[in-house]
Motif scaffolding. Structure first.
Motif, short mmCIF file in Angstrom:
data_model
loop_
_atom_site.label_atom_id
_atom_site.label_comp_id
_atom_site.label_asym_id
_atom_site.label_seq_id
_atom_site.Cartn_x
_atom_site.Cartn_y
_atom_site.Cartn_z
N GLU A 404 -5.42 19.53 -22.60
CA GLU A 404 -5.32 18.64 -23.76
C GLU A 404 -4.47 19.28 -24.86
O GLU A 404 -3.63 18.61 -25.48
CB GLU A 404 -6.71 18.31 -24.29
CG GLU A 404 -7.53 17.38 -23.41
CD GLU A 404 -8.27 18.13 -22.32
OE1 GLU A 404 -9.07 17.51 -21.63
OE2 GLU A 404 -8.05 19.36 -22.17
N VAL A 405 -4.68 20.57 -25.10
CA VAL A 405 -3.88 21.27 -26.11
C VAL A 405 -2.41 21.29 -25.70
O VAL A 405 -1.51 21.08 -26.52
CB VAL A 405 -4.41 22.69 -26.33
CG1 VAL A 405 -3.46 23.50 -27.21
CG2 VAL A 405 -5.80 22.66 -26.97
N THR A 406 -2.16 21.53 -24.41
CA THR A 406 -0.79 21.55 -23.92
C THR A 406 -0.11 20.20 -24.16
O THR A 406 1.05 20.13 -24.58
CB THR A 406 -0.76 21.89 -22.43
OG1 THR A 406 -1.35 23.18 -22.24
CG2 THR A 406 0.65 21.92 -21.89
N ARG A 407 -0.83 19.12 -23.90
CA ARG A 407 -0.26 17.79 -24.14
C ARG A 407 0.05 17.58 -25.61
O ARG A 407 1.09 17.02 -25.96
CB ARG A 407 -1.25 16.71 -23.67
CG ARG A 407 -1.35 16.53 -22.15
CD ARG A 407 -2.23 15.34 -21.83
NE ARG A 407 -1.69 14.13 -22.42
CZ ARG A 407 -2.41 13.05 -22.70
NH1 ARG A 407 -3.72 13.06 -22.48
NH2 ARG A 407 -1.86 11.96 -23.23
N LEU A 408 -0.85 18.03 -26.47
CA LEU A 408 -0.63 17.87 -27.92
C LEU A 408 0.61 18.64 -28.34
O LEU A 408 1.45 18.14 -29.10
CB LEU A 408 -1.86 18.34 -28.69
CG LEU A 408 -1.85 18.12 -30.20
CD1 LEU A 408 -3.28 17.97 -30.72
CD2 LEU A 408 -1.17 19.25 -30.95
N LEU A 409 0.74 19.88 -27.89
CA LEU A 409 1.90 20.70 -28.28
C LEU A 409 3.20 20.07 -27.80
O LEU A 409 4.24 20.20 -28.45
CB LEU A 409 1.75 22.11 -27.72
CG LEU A 409 0.52 22.90 -28.17
CD1 LEU A 409 0.57 24.31 -27.59
CD2 LEU A 409 0.43 22.96 -29.68
N ALA A 410 3.15 19.37 -26.69
CA ALA A 410 4.36 18.77 -26.13
C ALA A 410 4.86 17.61 -26.98
O ALA A 410 6.07 17.33 -27.01
CB ALA A 410 4.10 18.31 -24.70
N VAL A 411 3.94 16.91 -27.66
CA VAL A 411 4.38 15.73 -28.44
C VAL A 411 4.58 16.06 -29.91
O VAL A 411 5.15 15.24 -30.64
CB VAL A 411 3.35 14.58 -28.32
CG1 VAL A 411 3.14 14.20 -26.86
CG2 VAL A 411 2.03 14.95 -28.99
N LEU A 412 4.14 17.24 -30.36
CA LEU A 412 4.21 17.57 -31.78
C LEU A 412 5.64 17.97 -32.14
O LEU A 412 6.15 18.99 -31.67
CB LEU A 412 3.24 18.71 -32.10
CG LEU A 412 3.09 19.08 -33.58
CD1 LEU A 412 2.68 17.87 -34.41
CD2 LEU A 412 2.07 20.19 -33.75
N GLN A 413 6.27 17.18 -32.99
CA GLN A 413 7.64 17.43 -33.41
C GLN A 413 7.68 17.54 -34.94
O GLN A 413 7.37 16.59 -35.64
CB GLN A 413 8.56 16.29 -32.95
CG GLN A 413 8.56 16.05 -31.45
CD GLN A 413 9.18 17.20 -30.68
OE1 GLN A 413 10.10 17.87 -31.18
NE2 GLN A 413 8.69 17.45 -29.47
N GLY A 414 8.07 18.71 -35.45
CA GLY A 414 8.12 18.91 -36.90
C GLY A 414 6.74 18.77 -37.51
O GLY A 414 5.75 19.29 -36.98
#
Length: 479
Positions: A404-414
């Motif tokens: 879940e954390v990996t997915r969040l990091l992948a979509v977090l931009q700026g």
């Protein structure tokens, strides 16, 4: 006083309760010392003692002169007069006059020039701050912050629905109030003067009270660790509105940042809050009702990994100690506000709140800080709930990086708002997003919360930390 007791007192040196003088010739100077003691809890003035604590002693003529001077200063140069007690102690070097000035019951005490003095360490200072003057009048029962009119307000600033609901619930069709206008009702209830609202009326029933008193809110922050200076935080909110709205918002903030535990209950139940709700309610209500409203500061609510800390402006009144309120002793700092709040908030009065909180949760520390003019209630979280849950602050992503954390990091931009991150992940349920994605990412140090201009939950933004950027660059994109 025996010579031994005198020597012990002198050996401890000067402080806020003890002042030494070799001699005195000026009644105004003595009056200033007496007024400072009377305004600051009382103390002892020793005449015939040098500043360094050595005994100088006085002869018989000096003693007679000084006793007359002291009596004149106490009765004619201090307003209202003070009533010190004097004792002559014989030493090998001569007589020492020991004068005890009791804590004044009619504060503030002034000198002949109308100046107010208080002790500051072993010295004294002239009080000029308006807030400090107001607090002194408040301690004397001459004025209360909650009944001071709020300039610029009127009956139009009352939330009619909130006030009508309260009035009907408490008074019903009381003939005492029948036929009265809203202005007259507020005045009869002690919530205004017929023209303007007072602070109690504004904070209990006003629309947007922070328009006039912006500092009277709750500033809440949840930290992942145990240190106030931690640059990371999990959640923050400025909680505004009436006292009822602040109570509800602050309690909701605590509940969403503490754990729920099963305590033997069914797995499918929500569970109980790790600190009993009764204890937290009592501490919150105590902070909102009994804070010092002459101090322009906010109540601070901080949730740490090991504790919940509620800091209210204003130290305890002079005659109260933390041990006193543990036993249920109380002084109403805001009597009008308290009287009405007892019918609006979960508040019973009679000093029972703190004892009730301690009965529900004994792991509560009460800290009175006169120098910082604040009072803190600290409720310690169960150790099992936080010991293994708080990673050290490092430059690396620590702990388990879940899918879940990996997915969040992948979509977090700026920098992205919470709602935008949740939408990018395609998640509908906020609780699931917060508990399974956002909170774990914060705890491993992969993301951090930025500080917006107006830190409401819906406006908070998040970004990758330097450690999170490094993790994404080296490992994250491989998942």
């Amino acid at each position: 006083m025996t010579i031994s007791e005198l020597l012990d007192m002198v050996a401890r040196g000067e402080d806020s309760r003890h002042q030494f003088k070799r001699d005195a010739t000026n009644a105004d100077g003595l009056a200033a010392e007496m007024a400072a003691f009377a305004n600051s809890g009382g103390g002892w003035l020793l005449l015939g003692v040098n500043d360094d604590g050595s005994i100088a002693g006085l002869d018989g003529a000096a003693v007679r002169r000084l006793n007359q001077l002291l009596g004149n200063a106490a009765s004619q140069h201090v307003r209202p007069p003070v009533h010190p007690l004097t004792e002559n102690v014989q030493t090998d070097q001569g007589i020492v006059i020991v004068m005890e000035v009791p804590d004044g019951l009619a504060k503030p005490y002034l000198d002949n020039q109308g100046r107010i003095w208080v002790k500051q360490g072993s010295d004294k200072r002239h009080v000029t701050s308006r807030e400090e003057l107001q607090r002194m009048f408040q301690r004397s029962g001459l004025v209360y912050a909650d009944v001071v009119p709020v300039a610029g307000t009127s009956v139009e600033d009352i939330d009619d629905k909130a006030f009508t609901g309260y009035f009907n619930r408490r008074y019903g069709e009381s003939s005492e109030f029948s036929g009265l206008t809203r202005e007259q009702l507020l005045q009869n209830l002690g919530l205004g003067d017929g023209q303007e609202l007072n602070l109690a009326g504004l904070m209990l029933f006003g629309r947007n009270p922070q328009r006039w008193r912006p500092a009277f809110e709750v500033k809440a922050v949840a930290f992942p660790g145990t240190a106030l200076h931690d640059t990371r935080y999990l959640d923050s909110e400025d909680i505004k509105g009436t006292l009822l709205e602040q109570f509800r918002g602050a309690f909701a903030f605590i509940k969403r940042n503490l754990h729920h535990v099963q305590h033997g209950r069914s797995f499918n139940t929500l569970g109980e809050l790790e600190i009993p709700e009764t204890a937290l309610e009592e501490l919150l209500v105590n902070a909102l009702i009994h804070r010092d409203y002459f101090t322009s500061a906010s109540v601070r609510l901080m949730v740490f990994a090991d504790r919940v800390e509620i800091v209210s402006p204003g130290h305890l009144p002079d005659s109260l100690s933390a041990e006193d309120i543990r036993r249920g002793k109380t002084i109403r700092r805001n009597p009008t506000l308290t009287e009405h709040a007892s019918h609006i908030l979960p508040y019973r009065g009679m000093g029972s709140g703190i004892p009730r909180a301690l009965e529900a949760w004994p792991k509560i520390d009460l800290l009175n800080d006169p120098s910082g003019n604040q009072f803190s209630a600290i409720a310690w979280r169960p150790e099992a709930e936080w010991t293994d849950d708080t990673p050290p602050v490092t430059g690396e992503v620590t702990g388990e990086v879940t899918g879940e954390v990996t997915r969040l990091l992948a979509v977090l931009q700026g920098e992205m708002k919470r709602s935008d991150i949740q939408a990018a992940l395609g998640l509908k349920h906020e609780d699931h997003f917060r508990e399974s994605y956002l909170r774990p990412a914060l705890k491993v140090g992969a993301i951090e919360m930025t500080i917006p201009d107006k830190p409401r939950s819906s406006r908070q933004k998040y970004r990758l930390t330097a450690a999170g950027q490094k993790w994404v660059a080296t490992q994250g994109r491989q998942h």
